[in-house]
Design a protein around this motif. Structure first.
Motif, PDB file in Angstrom:
ATOM      1  N   LYS A   6       0.841  -1.190   0.000  1.00  0.00           N
ATOM      2  CA  LYS A   6       0.000   0.000   0.000  1.00  0.00           C
ATOM      3  C   LYS A   6       0.883   1.248   0.000  1.00  0.00           C
ATOM      4  O   LYS A   6       2.097   1.182   0.168  1.00  0.00           O
ATOM      5  CB  LYS A   6      -0.904  -0.002   1.232  1.00  0.00           C
ATOM      6  CG  LYS A   6      -1.813  -1.219   1.321  1.00  0.00           C
ATOM      7  CD  LYS A   6      -2.597  -1.212   2.621  1.00  0.00           C
ATOM      8  CE  LYS A   6      -3.459  -2.463   2.758  1.00  0.00           C
ATOM      9  NZ  LYS A   6      -4.193  -2.491   4.043  1.00  0.00           N
ATOM     10  N   ASP A   7       0.261   2.390  -0.188  1.00  0.00           N
ATOM     11  CA  ASP A   7       1.012   3.653  -0.195  1.00  0.00           C
ATOM     12  C   ASP A   7       1.763   3.821   1.128  1.00  0.00           C
ATOM     13  O   ASP A   7       1.189   3.645   2.216  1.00  0.00           O
ATOM     14  CB  ASP A   7       0.056   4.830  -0.392  1.00  0.00           C
ATOM     15  CG  ASP A   7      -0.533   4.846  -1.802  1.00  0.00           C
ATOM     16  OD1 ASP A   7       0.060   4.192  -2.689  1.00  0.00           O
ATOM     17  OD2 ASP A   7      -1.582   5.480  -1.998  1.00  0.00           O
ATOM     18  N   ASN A   8       3.051   4.132   1.010  1.00  0.00           N
ATOM     19  CA  ASN A   8       3.921   4.404   2.156  1.00  0.00           C
ATOM     20  C   ASN A   8       4.127   3.188   3.057  1.00  0.00           C
ATOM     21  O   ASN A   8       4.643   3.310   4.180  1.00  0.00           O
ATOM     22  CB  ASN A   8       3.362   5.571   3.006  1.00  0.00           C
ATOM     23  CG  ASN A   8       3.252   6.853   2.200  1.00  0.00           C
ATOM     24  OD1 ASN A   8       4.134   7.176   1.400  1.00  0.00           O
ATOM     25  ND2 ASN A   8       2.145   7.579   2.398  1.00  0.00           N
ATOM     26  N   GLU A   9       3.724   2.002   2.603  1.00  0.00           N
ATOM     27  CA  GLU A   9       3.926   0.796   3.392  1.00  0.00           C
ATOM     28  C   GLU A   9       5.309   0.214   3.099  1.00  0.00           C
ATOM     29  O   GLU A   9       5.737   0.141   1.947  1.00  0.00           O
ATOM     30  CB  GLU A   9       2.859  -0.251   3.082  1.00  0.00           C
ATOM     31  CG  GLU A   9       2.950  -1.499   3.965  1.00  0.00           C
ATOM     32  CD  GLU A   9       1.892  -2.537   3.613  1.00  0.00           C
ATOM     33  OE1 GLU A   9       1.553  -3.354   4.482  1.00  0.00           O
ATOM     34  OE2 GLU A   9       1.412  -2.520   2.452  1.00  0.00           O
ATOM     35  N   SER A  10       6.004  -0.217   4.134  1.00  0.00           N
ATOM     36  CA  SER A  10       7.315  -0.828   3.977  1.00  0.00           C
ATOM     37  C   SER A  10       7.188  -2.343   4.158  1.00  0.00           C
ATOM     38  O   SER A  10       6.153  -2.845   4.615  1.00  0.00           O
ATOM     39  CB  SER A  10       8.301  -0.270   5.009  1.00  0.00           C
ATOM     40  OG  SER A  10       7.912  -0.666   6.320  1.00  0.00           O
TER      41      SER A  10
ATOM     42  N   ASP B  51       6.503  -3.131   7.724  1.00  0.00           N
ATOM     43  CA  ASP B  51       5.082  -2.964   8.053  1.00  0.00           C
ATOM     44  C   ASP B  51       4.293  -4.203   7.617  1.00  0.00           C
ATOM     45  O   ASP B  51       3.410  -4.679   8.337  1.00  0.00           O
ATOM     46  CB  ASP B  51       4.504  -1.727   7.360  1.00  0.00           C
ATOM     47  CG  ASP B  51       5.121  -0.436   7.864  1.00  0.00           C
ATOM     48  OD1 ASP B  51       5.530  -0.401   9.048  1.00  0.00           O
ATOM     49  OD2 ASP B  51       5.216   0.520   7.068  1.00  0.00           O
TER      50      ASP B  51
ATOM     51  N   VAL C 140      10.779  -1.095  -3.484  1.00  0.00           N
ATOM     52  CA  VAL C 140      11.337  -0.251  -2.421  1.00  0.00           C
ATOM     53  C   VAL C 140      12.165  -1.036  -1.416  1.00  0.00           C
ATOM     54  O   VAL C 140      12.754  -0.452  -0.501  1.00  0.00           O
ATOM     55  CB  VAL C 140      10.207   0.496  -1.679  1.00  0.00           C
ATOM     56  CG1 VAL C 140       9.472   1.435  -2.628  1.00  0.00           C
ATOM     57  CG2 VAL C 140       9.228  -0.487  -1.044  1.00  0.00           C
TER      58      VAL C 140
END
Length: 518
Positions: free
Chosen positions: A407-411, A414, A464
């Motif tokens: 998801k957006d901004n998920e690492s 996370d 990422v």
């Protein structure tokens, strides 16, 4: 000279006669003049096609022509020249000579050569972009009274009867679309196509939203064997636009003796495949295949989901990637039904995973690793079980790749804290859960069991971040799991699969049938 069977060279020759007929030059008999037309106008320079002499030899061998300084096509060819595309040709008037309409040479060239060029383009695209070509698109779907699987319909019929498959082209979108053309991409053998309006590019059919149009495919052959029709359907959003799009479908027919179904054994005890004649016949023919055939299957299914054989090998076996769905105590019938007839056709996450897997392999290779791609690997000692690993890493480790959709901004960290994912954080380090809900652990363990490898690298790859988890072989886990799965397979799955095959509800592709029976 291009290596091509006499049958195919004869078909090229008959298509050349069609070209002559449509360009109003069927009267030409001079060998040299026909050779020039074949080489300069008909032969596709971009494809490997036979030379004129070998085509003439094939036609003569099939009694379609005479040979010498002049070439004469036989009366049967002239009046009934096996034109599989007769219904697809547009019979439109061209220039006027002596008060009679005759087709323009340019129009004939555009018809025959364009069709041949289209077939060459689509067949080549199928090798690299099969999923896109077989997919319904732009609101247009092609369905049938038979179930399509990976763009393919397979059926079995006795050699005494005709078999009919009805296709429906439907506009499920919100705007009209034009059905402009449909054609076989290879010469048809024993298939006959028919549609009420005889759709062609000069006689297109407007499909309004919700409209459907039926095409009938009839098959009849007294010879035993497997026969394939490869069909392409062409559509345009508007007739002024040149942006046509295509949908491709495969139809495979297997002819068997009339006595095949009546002589097929009935079910008996299912504790072991050797005690039930019906299960034993199916198992020994299609499941417990010889080692050389297992190796051929592995080589022929490297493209995995783009391969008919890959789908066939999976549907009649329990696989490492789906074993976690086999119920431990509950009735396995729902699992078996969903395994044979999956309703899930993919979503954004699965499409992301397929696309990202290639990037993950490139990432590994950039970091000095050698990845050997693998197809379906049938377990040597338990051929009812198979695995389709993503590869072998550096000739020693099984490779499994997972490309989660973040998801957006998920690492990744996370994601690993999510209890619904199969990797968790333990003392600040990612670890693979032995009982994860997605079955990663079972998949890699059964993958090692099938391949004989004893170490695995599980790669969690995203744009990422990347995590590489080493996994060692858990022998006791595999012994217990395989024992449980084996009981389900022989007591429940094999009887159902063999029965579906006997009742002609389970179809195997021509390529898989040939592999098993050769």
């Amino acid at each position: 000279m291009v290596q091509m069977s006499l049958y195919l060279r004869c078909r090229v020759g008959l298509e050349f006669f069609e070209f002559l007929n449509e360009s109003d030059r069927a009267f030409i008999t001079d060998r040299d003049e026909l050779k020039d037309i074949y080489n300069d106008e008909f032969k596709n320079k971009e494809a490997r096609e036979p030379n004129f002499g070998s085509v003439l030899y094939a036609l003569k061998h099939a009694n379609k022509t005479t040979r010498g300084d002049t070439i004469h096509f036989s009366p049967k060819v002239i009046f009934q020249y096996l034109d599989q595309w007769a219904l697809f040709r547009d019979h439109q008037p061209g220039w006027i000579q002596n008060g009679e309409a005759r087709p323009m040479l340019e129009e004939a060239v555009s018809r025959v050569r364009a069709r041949r060029k289209l077939a060459n383009i689509l067949i080549n695209r199928l090798k690299t972009d099969r999923a896109q070509l077989i997919a319904d698109k732009h609101g247009v779907s092609i369905k049938s009274d038979h179930q399509f699987e990976d763009g393919n319909i397979s059926f079995r019929t006795d050699s005494a009867n005709e078999y009919v498959v009805n296709l429906t082209v439907k506009n499920t979108g919100t705007k009209p679309v034009y059905f402009t053309y449909y054609t076989p991409l290879r010469w048809l053998r024993h298939f006959f196509l028919n549609d009420e309006n005889h759709v062609t590019r000069t006689n297109p059919l407007t499909l309004k939203p919700g409209d459907g149009y039926k095409i009938q495919v009839r098959f009849h052959c007294s010879l035993l064997g497997v026969y394939v029709a490869l069909l392409a359907f062409e559509f345009q959003p508007d007739l002024q636009s040149s942006s046509a799009f295509h949908i491709v479908r495969f139809i495979e027919a297997e002819t068997v003796p009339s006595s095949f179904f009546s002589a097929y054994p009935t079910h008996a005890d299912h504790a072991d495949p050797n005690t039930c004649g019906m299960c034993r016949l199916f198992y020994n023919t299609f499941v417990a295949i010889a080692p050389n055939k297992c190796r051929a299957l592995e080589r022929g299914t490297v493209e995995q989901h783009n391969s008919h054989m890959w789908h066939d090998a999976r549907k009649i076996r329990i696989t490492a990637s789906t074993a976690n769905k086999v119920p431990i105590r509950a009735d396995p019938r729902n699992y078996i039904k969903n395994h044979l007839n999956p309703t899930f056709q993919g979503n954004e996450a699965t499409r992301h995973g397929i696309k990202s897997e290639k990037l993950a392999i490139k990432w590994l290779e950039r970091h000095g690793n050698i990845v050997t791609r693998k197809g379906t690997v049938v377990c040597e000692n338990e051929p009812w079980l198979s695995a389709s690993p993503d590869g072998v890493l550096n000739s020693e480790d099984l490779l499994e790749i997972k490309c989660p959709f973040l998801k957006d901004n998920e690492s990744l960290e996370d994601l690993f804290r999510n209890p619904n994912y199969d990797v968790e954080m333990v003392k600040g380090r990612p670890m693979l859960k032995p009982n994860g809900p997605r079955g990663f652990y079972m998949q890699v363990q059964l993958g090692m069991f099938c391949t004989g490898l004893r170490t695995c690298q599980l790669l969690i790859w995203t744009p990422v971040g990347t995590v590489r988890l080493p996994v060692t072989y858990d022998e006791q886990f595999c012994v217990n799991t395989v024992d449980r799965l084996k009981k389900v397979y022989f007591n429940d799955m094999l009887p159902h699969v063999s029965n579906e095959f006997k009742e002609n509800h389970l179809w195997l592709s021509a390529s898989y049938v040939r592999l098993c029976k050769e």
